[in-house]
Design an enzyme around this catalytic site. Structure first.
Site, mmCIF file in Angstrom:
data_model
loop_
_atom_site.group_PDB
_atom_site.id
_atom_site.type_symbol
_atom_site.label_atom_id
_atom_site.label_comp_id
_atom_site.label_asym_id
_atom_site.label_seq_id
_atom_site.Cartn_x
_atom_site.Cartn_y
_atom_site.Cartn_z
ATOM 1 N N ASP A 58 47.583 39.570 25.234
ATOM 2 C CA ASP A 58 48.309 39.500 26.383
ATOM 3 C C ASP A 58 49.268 40.608 26.970
ATOM 4 O OD1 ASP A 58 48.315 37.857 28.928
ATOM 5 O OD2 ASP A 58 50.108 37.103 28.249
ATOM 6 N N ASP A 90 47.858 51.312 36.146
ATOM 7 C CA ASP A 90 48.079 52.468 35.355
ATOM 8 C C ASP A 90 48.573 53.575 36.423
ATOM 9 O OD1 ASP A 90 47.411 51.977 32.792
ATOM 10 O OD2 ASP A 90 45.276 52.389 33.105
ATOM 11 N N ARG A 142 49.312 49.238 23.880
ATOM 12 C CA ARG A 142 48.144 48.450 23.324
ATOM 13 C C ARG A 142 47.616 49.194 21.822
ATOM 14 N NH1 ARG A 142 45.798 48.199 27.564
ATOM 15 N NH2 ARG A 142 46.536 46.225 28.007
HETATM 16 P P1 IMP Z 1 46.601 40.199 31.217
HETATM 17 O O1 IMP Z 1 47.060 40.390 29.885
HETATM 18 O O2 IMP Z 1 45.257 40.415 31.055
HETATM 19 O O3 IMP Z 1 47.154 38.889 31.405
HETATM 20 O O4 IMP Z 1 46.993 41.412 31.903
HETATM 21 C C1 IMP Z 1 48.119 41.318 32.848
HETATM 22 C C2 IMP Z 1 48.570 42.114 34.025
HETATM 23 O O5 IMP Z 1 48.748 43.700 33.511
HETATM 24 C C3 IMP Z 1 47.037 42.593 34.546
HETATM 25 O O6 IMP Z 1 47.227 42.760 35.967
HETATM 26 C C4 IMP Z 1 46.715 43.955 34.240
HETATM 27 O O7 IMP Z 1 45.867 44.632 34.970
HETATM 28 C C5 IMP Z 1 47.825 44.565 33.786
HETATM 29 N N1 IMP Z 1 47.812 45.379 32.340
HETATM 30 C C6 IMP Z 1 47.578 45.194 31.262
HETATM 31 N N2 IMP Z 1 47.481 46.348 30.466
HETATM 32 C C7 IMP Z 1 47.563 47.188 31.428
HETATM 33 C C8 IMP Z 1 47.580 48.644 31.142
HETATM 34 O O8 IMP Z 1 47.384 49.257 29.763
HETATM 35 N N3 IMP Z 1 47.596 49.275 32.152
HETATM 36 C C9 IMP Z 1 47.798 48.780 33.354
HETATM 37 N N4 IMP Z 1 47.824 47.657 33.761
HETATM 38 C C10 IMP Z 1 47.897 46.724 32.666
#
Ligand code: IMP
Length: 204
Positions: free
Chosen positions: A70, A154, A189
């Protein structure tokens, strides 16, 4: 971690899956989340709880160790928001485009643009064991969307770079202006996955 372990990735987000598979290449056999696993509700209210919900659901559905994650964006002037609600910041339809537009709108005129991405990873085994790792990437919210690569936020996030860490010396690029290999050298990540690999090496 003696041999290459099988790890089912619980994310349904293809952008995240591609990054995780690239970072773990040669270390773990990463499989995508099977279609048979339905929607997993992210109802824990915090990163660890949500990552655990995803990992345990996929581990019990597949009988294999599963990697749940998450992540979210924490903006200082928004007191850490959107945080765990990053996916629905622009509305319940979970549109990346709406999320970015809403973020830029609420940040309009703000001079303090300090923010960070946070990722929590949980590996859950079918027998109930689990390990947890976290990674953070510090940076700033840009004034407008820049770059075509990546996903999610991003194109509005400028990571703070340690000088020399990337071959390209330009300091102020969004993640969306970087190749996936560049992003994977510095991202929240990849830092979380690095810690996770250390812990997996110690697993029996
Ligand atoms: P989740 O972990 O899938 O719930 O993501 C939460 C939100 O953060 C989503 O809108 C993802 O697109 C965004 N998000 C998570 N990791 C990244 C990243 O590495 N880059 C850009 N957006 C991110």
């Amino acid at each position: 971690m003696k041999d290459m372990m099988d790890l089912v990735c619980a994310t349904a987000n293809l952008g995240k899956y591609a990054e995780i598979a690239a970072i773990l290449e040669g270390v773990a056999e990463v499989r995508p989340r099977p279609d048979a696993v339905g929607e997993i509700e992210e109802s824990a209210g915090n990163f660890v709880g949500n990552a655990r919900l995803k990992a345990t659901a996929v581990a019990s559905a597949t009988g294999l160790p599963a990697l749940g994650d998450d992540s979210g964006l924490e903006v200082d002037v928004l007191h850490g928001a959107p945080g765990v609600d990053s996916a629905i910041f622009g509305g319940l339809q979970r549109s990346d485009d709406d999320n970015r537009k809403h973020l830029l709108a609420v940040m309009e005129g703000q001079t303090n643009r300090r923010a960070r991405f946070r990722t929590v990873l949980v590996v859950a085994w079918p027998d109930g064991r689990e390990i947890i790792a976290e990674g953070v990437c510090e940076g700033f919210i840009s004034n407008l969307e820049i770059g075509e690569r990546g996903f999610g936020y991003d194109s509005v996030f400028i990571p703070e770079l340690t000088p020399g860490i990337l071959k390209d010396a330009r300091q102020h690029r969004t993640f969306a202006e970087m190749t996936m290999a560049e992003k994977n050298l510095i991202s929240h990540r990849s830092k979380a996955l690095g810690k996770l690999l250390e812990m997996l090496r110690d697993e029996p």
